[in-house]
Design an enzyme around this catalytic site. Sequence first.
Site, PDB file in Angstrom:
ATOM      1  N   ASN A   1      48.029  25.506  47.859  1.00  0.00           N
ATOM      2  CA  ASN A   1      46.865  24.761  47.359  1.00  0.00           C
ATOM      3  C   ASN A   1      47.178  23.471  46.468  1.00  0.00           C
ATOM      4  OD1 ASN A   1      47.931  26.701  45.541  1.00  0.00           O
ATOM      5  ND2 ASN A   1      45.792  26.800  44.718  1.00  0.00           N
TER       6      ASN A   1
ATOM      7  N   CYS B   1      43.439  28.851  42.134  1.00  0.00           N
ATOM      8  CA  CYS B   1      43.440  30.070  41.564  1.00  0.00           C
ATOM      9  C   CYS B   1      42.556  30.224  40.164  1.00  0.00           C
ATOM     10  CB  CYS B   1      44.678  30.345  41.132  1.00  0.00           C
ATOM     11  SG  CYS B   1      45.695  29.074  40.206  1.00  0.00           S
TER      12      CYS B   1
ATOM     13  N   GLU C   1      52.927  34.188  39.355  1.00  0.00           N
ATOM     14  CA  GLU C   1      51.478  33.545  39.069  1.00  0.00           C
ATOM     15  C   GLU C   1      50.677  33.748  40.245  1.00  0.00           C
ATOM     16  OE1 GLU C   1      50.742  31.620  36.631  1.00  0.00           O
ATOM     17  OE2 GLU C   1      52.525  31.027  35.550  1.00  0.00           O
TER      18      GLU C   1
ATOM     19  N   GLY D   1      51.381  32.501  44.347  1.00  0.00           N
ATOM     20  CA  GLY D   1      50.741  32.979  45.501  1.00  0.00           C
ATOM     21  C   GLY D   1      49.796  33.927  45.636  1.00  0.00           C
ATOM     22  N   SER D   2      49.543  34.886  46.622  1.00  0.00           N
ATOM     23  CA  SER D   2      48.699  35.899  46.311  1.00  0.00           C
ATOM     24  C   SER D   2      49.375  37.138  45.867  1.00  0.00           C
ATOM     25  CB  SER D   2      48.133  36.193  47.680  1.00  0.00           C
ATOM     26  OG  SER D   2      48.984  36.468  48.712  1.00  0.00           O
TER      27      SER D   2
END
Length: 428
Positions: free
Chosen positions: A109, A239, A205, A185-186
Amino acid sequence: MSRDRRRRGGDEGPAAGTKRAEILVRVAGALGRRHDEVARLISDEAGKPMKTARVEAKRAMSTYTFSAVEARKLAGEMVPMDAAQAGEGKLAFTLRRPIGIVGAISPFNFPLNLVAHKLAPALAAGCAVVLKPASQTPLSALLLAELEEEAGLPPGWLNVVVGKASEIGDVIVDDERVKAITFTGSGPVGWKLKARAPKKRVNLELGNATPVIVAADADLEAAATKLAANAFSFAGQSCISVQRIYIESSAYRAFVDRFVPRVEALTVGDPSDEDTDVGPVIDEGARERILAWIGETKGRVLTGGTLDGELIRPTVIENPPRDDKVSCEEVFGPVCTVNEVTSLDEAFELANGTRFGLQAGIFTTRLDTALRAAQELDFGGVTVNEAPTYRSDQMPYGGVKDSGNTREGPHYAVREFTEEHLVVVELP
Ligand code: NAP
């Protein structure tokens, strides 16, 4: 190893701080000179509207500039030895030494600036990096590598590996030469990586379901304007995109009446068009998932909820129950909820009521309410009279709870990429 050899870089060890800073400054300069090309590349590969891609490209300059500062002031600290009887007659200090090779894994992103937040502080700290960018957006990372090389980075200090996450990720995690992993990321992927690498430093993160409270006394015009822009920028794929808005009852109707028209005024369209506010989400799979979550909600869709061609219209959902996916999971799409609450107590309880803890915000004109939010919101960062989507690159940025375990921002990331090395000297 001689002092000269140690300072030369390459296999001999990291170049001196001044050399590392010069490289970082040159990259910042190149990003400035090539701004249009860089912004266009981000937009093309991520489908990010040009307006937002330009902001990202400028922020990466800032990330490199702040990292250059860190390269020049990287230092340990004096230890107050005479504070203990055992320390009398001794002098002690620490050196900050590079942790070793850093494995960096980045998301789609922010394909430039979130890569910059890994590469630049690692270089400032004197660490070599193996980078695996997101498969959907590797080009901005490759461009940054090219700029670092042109700026004088010696061979071997940055290695970009593109391809399948499972294979490359496994190698980075399992290889003992990699001493630290920095992952953005996720959550499920990040926490699994950490569990698999107990001997490495693993900095995570991760995601959020970003809440913001609008108190009855807030400036509703300002709140509506900032939140409409920050719930839908890059189609909500940040995020810290505003996802859950809790409004005190007495201000609820007045806020919604200001907010929804501003959302409807956003320009939805081609991301390469400089006027576009909201473009596509990253792929068809993401689009179908988001539409399914909107379809499942028990809240009332006030606007959006349908497609405009292939694009999801900015969607506002009123009062979904707290166990709706749009209330408790990260939507990562152009969707936000507005929720009427009877008191600030209820707002705080709901804002804190998910497993996430990255950033949260509050709009209020009362100092005591602002200070209460600063203390009670269980997040890595709290914004007051600013959308919680706000980030400036020198800030300590990161989450608590499921949202992560570290802080990025060059000053803080450099600490994660170095180790303190103690020196004790017997005084004559
Ligand atoms: P993702 O699917 O977790 O992917 C992130 C990175 O991990 C990609 O490079 C991906 O590679 C890689 N990866 C996936 N599975 C892996 C595995 N088993 N081993 C090693 N690497 C693996 O996340 P995303 O969809 O790109 O990004 C969206 C998420 O990032 C959201 O949850 C968002 O909130 C979070 N995010 C957090 C922050 C923050 O600073 N806190 C900032 C931005 C985004 P492939 O692309 O090849 O699959």
